[in-house]
Design an enzyme around this catalytic site. Sequence first.
Site, PDB file in Angstrom:
ATOM      1  N   CYS B 112       0.876  -1.164   0.000  1.00 29.39           N
ATOM      2  CA  CYS B 112       0.000   0.000   0.000  1.00 29.39           C
ATOM      3  C   CYS B 112       0.910   1.209   0.000  1.00 29.39           C
ATOM      4  O   CYS B 112       1.979   1.176   0.578  1.00 29.39           O
ATOM      5  CB  CYS B 112      -0.831   0.007   1.272  1.00 29.39           C
ATOM      6  SG  CYS B 112      -1.687   1.538   1.559  1.00 29.39           S
ATOM      7  N   CYS B 115      -2.300   5.996   1.290  1.00 27.52           N
ATOM      8  CA  CYS B 115      -3.093   7.224   1.169  1.00 27.52           C
ATOM      9  C   CYS B 115      -3.974   7.213   2.393  1.00 27.52           C
ATOM     10  O   CYS B 115      -3.528   7.532   3.465  1.00 27.52           O
ATOM     11  CB  CYS B 115      -3.854   7.261  -0.143  1.00 27.52           C
ATOM     12  SG  CYS B 115      -4.330   5.662  -0.774  1.00 27.52           S
ATOM     13  N   SER B 116      -5.207   6.772   2.258  1.00 27.55           N
ATOM     14  CA  SER B 116      -6.011   6.620   3.473  1.00 27.55           C
ATOM     15  C   SER B 116      -6.397   5.167   3.671  1.00 27.55           C
ATOM     16  O   SER B 116      -7.232   4.858   4.494  1.00 27.55           O
ATOM     17  CB  SER B 116      -7.279   7.458   3.395  1.00 27.55           C
ATOM     18  OG  SER B 116      -6.970   8.806   3.227  1.00 27.55           O
ATOM     19  N   CYS B 117      -5.778   4.288   2.921  1.00 28.69           N
ATOM     20  CA  CYS B 117      -6.326   2.931   2.863  1.00 28.69           C
ATOM     21  C   CYS B 117      -5.752   2.012   3.927  1.00 28.69           C
ATOM     22  O   CYS B 117      -6.100   0.858   3.993  1.00 28.69           O
ATOM     23  CB  CYS B 117      -6.116   2.335   1.478  1.00 28.69           C
ATOM     24  SG  CYS B 117      -4.395   2.115   1.043  1.00 28.69           S
TER      25      CYS B 117
END
Lengths: 127, 212
Positions: B112, B115-117
């Site tokens: 990942c 980001c916001s994940c």
Amino acid sequence: MSRPDVELALALAANTPIPRDADGPVFAEPWQAQAFALVVALQNKGVFTAQEWAEALGAEIREAVAAGGCKDGSDYYERWCEALEHLLIAKGLASHDGVDARAAAWERAAEATPHGKPILLENDPER
Amino acid sequence: MSGHDHHHHHDHEHDNHFTPIEARVRALESLMVEKGYVDPAALDVIIDTYETKVGPRNGARVVAKAWSDPAYAARLKQDATAAIAELGYTGRQGEHMVSVWNTPDEHNMVVCTLCSCYPWSVLGLPPVWYKSPPYRSRAVIDPRGVLAEFGVTLPEAKRIRVWDSTAEIRYLVIPERPAGTEGWSEERLADLVTRDAMIGTGLARQPAEVAA
């Protein structure tokens, strides 16, 4: 692992109810750890002293309590951020409008950043 | 997403969002970095010290329950979001969780770019290196080499599957239960489950590693 902040954390704990467990501070959300680290780093850099910080944070919390907030300590790190902002303004290192503008830029940058890409200030479409 | 409607910004699904306080912390940090009062690397070092101190870190309990309770494990395989919610843990943004299971034949690893994940409420704080683009691309191209750098050497015969989080799906790696933990309580088992084990850059700790 070295804990550069342990002394600061203990100093703070003596004056203010920093959320902690047996080992030291704990954080409900990542931004709280980020705000904590920022204060530690600024203090390490000599931007302000532990005493100045304890006073700034203590004043913020007293004010919040007097205004009827901060009863359960859940907004501790909101007060923390306000104390930091006010201390930096008092030292002439930031301005309220400057912080407002930059925060708005980060919000726009986040919204404009697609998944899989890091959120960067450059992504602010109004930049 | 090829843009017949790229003038309509609200049609675009926003993957990322900062709350006002998150944006404010970023603002203070970036202003101080620009003035040279703070080195971002120094901040990372301080934050990393608190790896295990951020968020509820519910994932370890989820894994421990899955190890102990076959019926729960089955539900976690079927619908991880619901199984995690069963324990009272729900994602902030209603993210959809998928569990991927390590076996003697297969190891799973999640990448990942943060980001916001990243499901921090389940996993705890993401490691600093996790957000670096080189890590992401190398993990995809050479997962075995990346794992070796983390001190995890897997048998040649073991397959490695790499999962890339999307805006909608976040992955939870269920590590293999270490030998010698028969009869352990869920609480004790949860101590073996590290963040790195749940993103697949590590294995669950061995009983000897947590001997008090």
